[in-house]
Design a protein around this motif. Structure first.
Motif, short mmCIF file in Angstrom:
data_model
loop_
_atom_site.label_atom_id
_atom_site.label_comp_id
_atom_site.label_asym_id
_atom_site.label_seq_id
_atom_site.Cartn_x
_atom_site.Cartn_y
_atom_site.Cartn_z
N ASP A 1 75.03 44.06 34.82
CA ASP A 1 75.03 42.62 35.07
C ASP A 1 76.12 42.30 36.08
OD1 ASP A 1 74.68 39.90 34.98
OD2 ASP A 1 75.75 39.65 33.07
N TRP B 1 77.97 43.30 43.64
CA TRP B 1 77.08 44.33 44.21
C TRP B 1 77.50 44.68 45.63
CZ3 TRP B 1 74.64 47.86 42.03
CH2 TRP B 1 73.94 47.70 40.83
N THR C 1 70.63 45.10 43.59
CA THR C 1 69.86 43.91 43.93
C THR C 1 69.75 43.80 45.45
OG1 THR C 1 71.82 42.53 43.99
CG2 THR C 1 70.70 42.78 41.85
N THR D 1 77.32 40.30 39.74
CA THR D 1 77.04 39.19 40.64
C THR D 1 76.74 39.75 42.04
OG1 THR D 1 79.34 38.96 41.34
CG2 THR D 1 78.66 37.77 39.34
N TYR E 1 69.80 50.67 40.74
CA TYR E 1 69.99 49.41 40.05
C TYR E 1 70.25 48.23 40.99
CZ TYR E 1 70.85 52.35 35.90
OH TYR E 1 70.74 53.25 34.88
N ARG F 1 81.33 48.54 34.71
CA ARG F 1 80.10 48.07 34.06
C ARG F 1 78.88 48.82 34.57
NH1 ARG F 1 82.32 43.12 35.45
NH2 ARG F 1 80.47 42.45 36.62
N ASP G 1 72.21 48.57 28.36
CA ASP G 1 72.01 47.26 28.99
C ASP G 1 72.06 47.45 30.50
OD1 ASP G 1 71.94 45.79 26.58
OD2 ASP G 1 74.13 45.82 26.47
#
Length: 740
Positions: free
Chosen positions: A632, A638, A729, A634, A727, A660, A629
């Motif tokens: 995930d 990040w 953002t 926030t 990965y 995670r 996965d």
């Protein structure tokens, strides 16, 4: 009549230093017959009984406790098989009979025996099967061999007649010559004066190499050759010289003879200090001989000078090899015995010895000590329990490929009718797996939930799998299992229902691959995968396929390559193997989907807790087979990760998002890369050990080979940078840009 027969059997056994067997078969009470045998043959004072009922006031062991006979010998062992025909107990009983002695086997009528059901059969009748579903093939084979083999008398208790007398009328035996000590030796002379054969002298002399730091000595023999005694004489000699000797074995009782011989040497030399208990012998100059279970011994507690591994074939090759290069180590093991798969040890472990840097000495003992080489009871036991079963020799299978093999699934009756096929299949199981034992032969032939599957090349077995049907339980049984947490013989439904708390896990019908083995001469040719594919096709109606084993990176990689996904990793190590057990499932069903998902959801938490000491490469390989996965996180999380990667942020202040992110990276198909984009094992190990298993920096640096804790910290920062670039953002990129 019976007394005269017993006298003749005992006289012949004594005259030849062999053993004889007397089978008392029938429904009549054997007490009178047994008493007559023991009295007439002068055996009553040194006889023991293995069985569930008291007979003739003999000291008695339950069949499950027949291991208490290890390291002991008796003039007579009586095995009462009426209530339970347990192959392991029979094998241990045979091995405890001394030369000149008598093995007495008490059975139901031989013709009716295969149709009777006993306590061992109850262990084979796993739900939803019932006792009537268990076959009697093992007892049918055993009864036939009792009737035809040399040295075995058969008495019908119901008709009080002798079916066969078991006498062999052997030629006179020459006296055994006294062994000759070596001209030059470092161990005390008393160690050699105690030896009973030249083979034993050679073995003790070989163990002298353990005085050197890089030495490894491998001593192999069949049962009754005195290998454990030789190891004990060497251990006592080393302790007398001030060495700290650590002994390990799969079962402490298996090391009884080793400790007895070590004690005798220390006592004879006058250096034995008091009584250190059953697990420690102490010598005047600080030397000692002490025992540790295998899982503890691999840690080399208290830094021993020498390690002895007794019955080494009963332990995994990886555990055995872990001693090499760290400490002088002596291995003693049985080649053909219920203690372990000696031939597997000889093949697989020798490869590790060859690849390592240890200075290896090998010695093989062939001369029996407990009885003469001509003893007829040993070959009967070997044949009855398939202790000497072997896979086909290399020239017969060397050309096997997935395209040349034939898939066959013989029934138990097929195997019973084809001794050649049975011996090759079981021999391959013994060769490949350290836990294969005589009980498994009976399971293979009689268990209603087990099926055998083979790949053959020109009629010879090149791969074998044992598969268990599990699940398919009714609603009431499922509810009981959920409440009580146990169901016999259904390993994976038991795990999923009892431990993982899935109330519906025992309803679907699955197939668990209990054992799978490929001939060592044709491994790495995709034959294991070919066999699994055939199994999947044959049982295409199964709701799931599964397996469970002591987890190693190599085994995990094999199963994952064939579509199996992790659903559990045990929190405790197996006491013998030292490994954590993994459970994997395969298939397209709701059960497989939810358990693989549940594992992915919980694995991060348990790695920081109960699994924090699991081998780092086992964790890496387990995660590689887990559903991926994307991370995930926030925007704030990040920023925390990017600040730790590029700026003054600290992973330790808020580890959740880092965990995670690490899980996402380690479950990705291409894993974790270095600065150049190439796969990086070192960075994956760092993420596992520090971020997921939460070990302190000093431990991480020591375990993973960093010079300092600071060096490990800097490398984690560089690793996080690659993960942010992969990965991250816009929030991560903005935070990164703050630091130029």
């Amino acid at each position: 009549m019976l007394g005269s027969l017993a006298q003749s059997l005992r006289a012949e056994a004594r005259r030849t230093d062999e053993r004889r067997c007397c089978c008392l078969a029938g429904d009549a009470d054997p007490e009178t017959a047994l008493r007559e045998v023991l009295d007439a043959a002068d055996l009553a004072t040194d006889a023991v009984l293995v069985g569930h009922r008291d007979l003739v006031d003999l000291p008695r062991h339950e069949p499950r406790q027949a291991g208490a006979l290890l390291g002991t010998t008796h003039d007579c062992v009586v095995v009462d098989l009426r209530d339970e025909c347990r192959p392991n107990a029979l094998g241990r009983s045979v091995g405890a009979v001394d030369g000149g002695g008598l093995l007495v086997v008490v059975t139901p009528p031989l013709d009716a025996w295969p149709t009777r059901r006993d306590r061992f059969d109850e262990t084979l009748a796993v739900p939803p099967n019932v006792l009537a579903d268990v076959a009697g093939n093992f007892r049918r084979r055993l009864a036939a061999l009792l009737r035809v083999h040399r040295g075995i008398a058969v008495v019908d208790l119901d008709s009080w007649t002798v079916e066969r007398d078991g006498l062999t009328d052997p030629a006179p035996v020459r006296p055994r010559p006294d062994p000759t000590p070596p001209a030059r030796h470092a161990f005390p002379r008393v160690a050699y004066d105690t030896c009973l054969t030249d083979d034993q002298v050679a073995a003790v002399h070989a163990f002298e190499a353990l005085r050197d730091p890089d030495a490894a000595v491998v001593c192999t023999a069949d049962r009754g050759r005195g290998k454990s005694s030789a190891a004990g004489l060497a251990a006592g000699s080393l302790a007398a010289a001030g060495r700290d000797v650590l002994v390990t074995a799969g079962d402490r009782r298996g090391a009884t003879e080793l400790f007895a011989r070590a004690r005798a040497v220390l006592d004879e030399l006058g250096v034995l200090l008091g009584d250190g208990g059953t697990d420690t012998l102490r010598a005047v100059d600080g030397g000692r001989v002490r025992f540790a279970a295998p899982a503890d011994a691999v840690e080399l507690p208290a830094d021993p000078d020498v390690v002895f591994v007794d019955e080494a074939a009963g332990l995994p090759v990886g555990l055995l090899a872990s001693f090499l290069g760290r400490v002088p180590v002596g291995y003693a093991t049985t080649l053909h015995g219920y203690e372990g798969a000696g031939r597997g040890f000889a093949v697989r472990f020798r490869e590790r010895l060859t690849d390592g840097d240890a200075d290896v000495t090998e010695v093989t003992m062939t001369d029996p000590i407990r009885y003469a080489a001509s003893d007829p009871v040993e070959p009967w036991a070997f044949r009855a329990l398939l202790l000497d079963a072997n896979p086909p020799v290399e020239p017969l299978v060397v050309d096997a490929t997935p395209d040349t093999v034939e898939y066959v699934a013989p029934s138990p009756e097929d195997l019973l009718a084809d001794e050649h096929l049975l011996r090759e299949a079981f021999g391959l199981l013994v060769l490949a797996h350290y836990k294969t034992e005589p009980d498994d032969l009976a399971r293979l032939l009689d268990a209603p939930n087990l099926t055998t599957h083979l790949l053959t090349h020109d009629g010879h077995v090149v791969a074998v799998a044992l598969v268990a049907r599990e699940g398919g339980l009714d609603a009431a049984t499922c509810a009981e299992v959920y409440r009580e947490g146990r169901v016999q013989g259904n390993m994976l439904p038991d795990l999923m229902t009892g431990q993982l708390r899935d109330p519906d896990a025992a309803r679907p019908v699955g197939r668990r691959v209990v054992r799978i083995a490929v001939h060592p001469q044709v491994q790495s040719r995709k034959l294991g995968s070919r066999l699994l594919a055939a199994l999947h096709d044959e049982f295409d109606d199964a709701d799931w396929f599964g397996t469970s084993f002591g987890a190693t990176p190599r085994l995990l990689e094999f199963w994952q390559a064939n579509g199996y996904r992790p659903v559990h990793l045990s929190a405790t190590r197996n006491a013998t193997s030292g490994e954590h057990s993994a459970a994997l499932l395969c298939g397209d069903s709701p059960l497989v989907d939810r358990h693989t998902r549940w594992f992915r959801e919980r694995v991060g938490d348990v790695l920081a807790d109960t699994l924090r000491d699991v081998d780092v490469d086992v964790v890496r390989r387990t995660l590689a087979g887990t559903a991926h996965d994307p991370p995930d996180l926030t925007a704030r999380e990040w920023r925390l990760v990017a600040a730790a990667a590029y700026g003054p942020g600290q992973f330790d202040m808020h580890p959740g998002p880092f965990r995670r992110l690490a899980l996402a990276a380690l479950t990705a198909p291409d894993g974790v890369s270095d600065a150049d984009g190439d796969p990086s094992d070192a960075r994956e190990r760092l993420l596992v050990r520090r971020v997921l298993q939460c070990h302190d920096w000093e431990t991480v640096a020591d375990d993973l080979g960093y010079y300092t804790a600071s060096g490990a910290r800097r490398e984690l920062g560089r690793t996080l940078q690659t993960l942010v670039e992969r990965y991250g953002t816009k929030a991560a990129a903005d935070e990164r840009d703050r630091y130029g």
